[in-house]
Enzyme design. Sequence first.
Site, short mmCIF file in Angstrom:
data_model
loop_
_atom_site.label_atom_id
_atom_site.label_comp_id
_atom_site.label_asym_id
_atom_site.label_seq_id
_atom_site.Cartn_x
_atom_site.Cartn_y
_atom_site.Cartn_z
N CYS A 4 -2.65 5.67 -9.40
CA CYS A 4 -2.68 4.22 -9.17
C CYS A 4 -2.51 3.92 -7.68
O CYS A 4 -1.50 4.29 -7.06
CB CYS A 4 -1.57 3.54 -9.98
SG CYS A 4 -1.39 1.79 -9.57
N CYS A 7 0.68 1.98 -6.86
CA CYS A 7 1.87 2.82 -6.96
C CYS A 7 1.99 3.70 -5.72
O CYS A 7 3.10 3.95 -5.23
CB CYS A 7 1.83 3.67 -8.22
SG CYS A 7 2.19 2.74 -9.73
N ASP A 30 -3.60 -8.27 1.88
CA ASP A 30 -4.82 -7.72 1.28
C ASP A 30 -5.68 -7.12 2.39
O ASP A 30 -5.84 -7.71 3.47
CB ASP A 30 -5.59 -8.82 0.54
CG ASP A 30 -6.64 -8.24 -0.40
OD1 ASP A 30 -6.47 -8.37 -1.62
OD2 ASP A 30 -7.63 -7.65 0.10
N HIS A 46 5.06 0.10 -12.76
CA HIS A 46 3.64 0.04 -13.08
C HIS A 46 3.41 -0.75 -14.36
O HIS A 46 3.81 -0.33 -15.44
CB HIS A 46 3.02 1.44 -13.22
CG HIS A 46 1.55 1.36 -13.47
ND1 HIS A 46 0.63 1.27 -12.45
CD2 HIS A 46 0.84 1.28 -14.62
CE1 HIS A 46 -0.57 1.15 -12.96
NE2 HIS A 46 -0.48 1.15 -14.28
N ASN A 86 -6.27 -11.55 -11.35
CA ASN A 86 -7.47 -11.14 -12.08
C ASN A 86 -7.07 -10.15 -13.16
O ASN A 86 -6.23 -9.26 -12.93
CB ASN A 86 -8.48 -10.51 -11.12
CG ASN A 86 -8.98 -11.52 -10.10
OD1 ASN A 86 -9.07 -12.71 -10.38
ND2 ASN A 86 -9.31 -11.04 -8.90
N HIS A 97 -3.15 -2.36 -11.54
CA HIS A 97 -1.69 -2.54 -11.38
C HIS A 97 -1.51 -4.03 -11.14
O HIS A 97 -2.10 -4.57 -10.18
CB HIS A 97 -1.20 -1.70 -10.18
CG HIS A 97 0.30 -1.74 -9.95
ND1 HIS A 97 1.07 -0.60 -9.87
CD2 HIS A 97 1.15 -2.78 -9.75
CE1 HIS A 97 2.33 -0.94 -9.64
NE2 HIS A 97 2.40 -2.26 -9.55
N HIS A 99 -1.10 -7.56 -10.04
CA HIS A 99 -0.91 -8.11 -8.69
C HIS A 99 -1.29 -9.58 -8.70
O HIS A 99 -2.24 -9.99 -9.38
CB HIS A 99 -1.73 -7.35 -7.65
CG HIS A 99 -3.18 -7.18 -7.98
ND1 HIS A 99 -3.64 -6.24 -8.89
CD2 HIS A 99 -4.28 -7.84 -7.53
CE1 HIS A 99 -4.95 -6.33 -8.98
NE2 HIS A 99 -5.37 -7.30 -8.18
N HIS A 101 -2.55 -12.56 -6.28
CA HIS A 101 -3.11 -12.92 -4.99
C HIS A 101 -2.47 -14.23 -4.56
O HIS A 101 -2.49 -15.22 -5.32
CB HIS A 101 -4.63 -13.15 -5.10
CG HIS A 101 -5.43 -11.95 -5.47
ND1 HIS A 101 -6.14 -11.20 -4.55
CD2 HIS A 101 -5.66 -11.35 -6.68
CE1 HIS A 101 -6.77 -10.21 -5.17
NE2 HIS A 101 -6.50 -10.28 -6.46
#
Length: 113
Positions: A4, A7, A30, A46, A86, A97, A99, A101
């Site tokens: 990942c 990770c 990003d 995770h 997303n 994983h 996240h 934004h």
Amino acid sequence: MNDCLFCKIIAGEIPSTKVYEDDSVLAFRDINPQAPVHILVIPKTHIASIADITPENSGVIAHISEVIAHIAREQGLNEGFRVCTNTGAHGCQSVKHLHFHLLGGRQLSERLG
Ligand code: AMP
């Protein structure tokens, strides 16, 4: 999760531009920013996506919300910002994983989909 990407960022095996870190959450810029401020906020545990949130692990989501509010203040996003996560193929999730934004620093488009 050995394979990942996020990770590996948490473990420091891949560099990132960190903007916030505590025991359970990491936030970093990003690599391909879509707005003047584009930060990813992730749990250190995770979790593949928000579709995997259960009563047992949902506490980190409340904490991430607090972290996002803190970062938004720190980044001076007083005029507003957008948070999105997303999920899966239809959601165009490329990193598996969880996240969030955090996007801001300019007028964002009205379109979400
Ligand atoms: P998503 O498409 O929602 O899964 O978002 C994944 C995001 O991770 C994209 O916006 C990528 O630009 C970003 N990304 C991929 N690799 C890295 C990296 N090494 N450091 C920072 N952001 C990354």
